[in-house]
Write a protein that holds these residues in place. Structure first.
Motif, short mmCIF file in Angstrom:
data_model
loop_
_atom_site.label_atom_id
_atom_site.label_comp_id
_atom_site.label_asym_id
_atom_site.label_seq_id
_atom_site.Cartn_x
_atom_site.Cartn_y
_atom_site.Cartn_z
N TYR A 140 -52.58 -63.39 83.24
CA TYR A 140 -51.18 -63.48 82.85
C TYR A 140 -50.68 -64.83 83.32
N THR A 141 -49.85 -65.46 82.52
CA THR A 141 -49.15 -66.68 82.93
C THR A 141 -47.67 -66.45 82.66
N ALA A 142 -46.84 -67.22 83.33
CA ALA A 142 -45.40 -67.04 83.16
C ALA A 142 -44.69 -68.35 83.45
N GLU A 143 -43.48 -68.41 82.95
CA GLU A 143 -42.64 -69.60 83.16
C GLU A 143 -41.21 -69.14 83.40
N ILE A 144 -40.56 -69.80 84.34
CA ILE A 144 -39.13 -69.59 84.57
C ILE A 144 -38.44 -70.91 84.26
N TYR B 107 -50.99 -65.22 87.26
CA TYR B 107 -51.29 -64.00 88.00
C TYR B 107 -52.80 -63.96 88.23
N ALA B 108 -53.21 -64.15 89.48
CA ALA B 108 -54.63 -64.15 89.83
C ALA B 108 -54.78 -63.55 91.22
N ASP B 109 -55.90 -62.91 91.45
CA ASP B 109 -56.18 -62.26 92.74
C ASP B 109 -55.07 -61.29 93.13
N ASP B 110 -54.55 -60.57 92.14
CA ASP B 110 -53.53 -59.54 92.33
C ASP B 110 -52.21 -60.09 92.90
N HIS B 111 -51.92 -61.36 92.65
CA HIS B 111 -50.66 -61.97 93.10
C HIS B 111 -50.17 -62.96 92.04
#
Length: 191
Positions: free
Chosen positions: A97-101, A121-125
């Motif tokens: 998952y990737t995200a931007e604010i 979102y990597a390594d559950d964070h």
């Protein structure tokens, strides 16, 4: 008859070599099956630990909402408004998952400032990987724990480490409190 029996006896070297080869091939197949089985079990275990997509999205919304409440100037007059976010689910090209604010930044200046922060979102964070802030006097670029500021007044670029910038207190940027206060050195705080 004895001629045929002697040609196909176990003591005959070519037949013993063939049996040994067949046994080796069989053992290799068993080992390959065991590895495949072990990998499928480990994938099922890791998939079971990863939260579902709605939890991942909810956790990102918590980060966004905390960021929207930040005050990051000494006199509390710097804050975000019009905070929006975009989450991109995993795909063939990107397994995370990737995200931007994005937000407008309210500062004591005449022109509107803008900010964009990028997460993965990597390594559950959720992890803050980079950010940009654009003001009327400077452009800020952050990558992880590094920064670079280009000043339009003197065409000079400053760069350095966030730990030092935080210690000195000279950078009035929303990235720093997002990196240190909302997140734990850029990594989501999970309760």
């Amino acid at each position: 008859m004895s001629f045929i029996a002697s040609n196909f006896s176990i003591n005959n070297f070519p037949i013993r070599k063939q049996w040994r080869s067949l046994v080796n091939i069989f053992l290799i197949c068993v080992i390959c099956l065991a590895i495949t089985f072990a990998n499928s079990l480990s994938n099922n275990v890791s998939a079971a630990r990863e939260p579902d997509s709605s939890q991942i999205i909810d956790r990102f919304e918590i980060i966004k909402n905390k960021m929207a409440k930040l005050r990051f100037c000494y006199n509390e007059s710097c804050f975000y408004r019009n905070v929006t976010s975009k989450i991109i689910p995993p795909s063939d090209k990107n397994p995370h998952y990737t995200a931007e604010i994005s937000a407008a930044v309210e500062r004591p200046s005449a022109s509107p400032d803008l900010a964009d922060y990028h997460f993965v979102y990597a390594d559950d964070h959720w992890q803050l990987v980079k950010g940009e802030e654009f003001t009327d006097v400077a452009d800020y670029v952050f990558i992880g724990d590094r920064y670079e500021i280009y000043s339009v007044h003197n065409s000079h670029t400053l760069s350095g480490n966030l730990d030092k910038a935080k210690e000195d207190g000279g950078i009035k940027s929303g990235y720093l409190p997002l990196y240190y206060e909302v997140l734990d050195r850029g990594i989501e705080r999970v309760k």
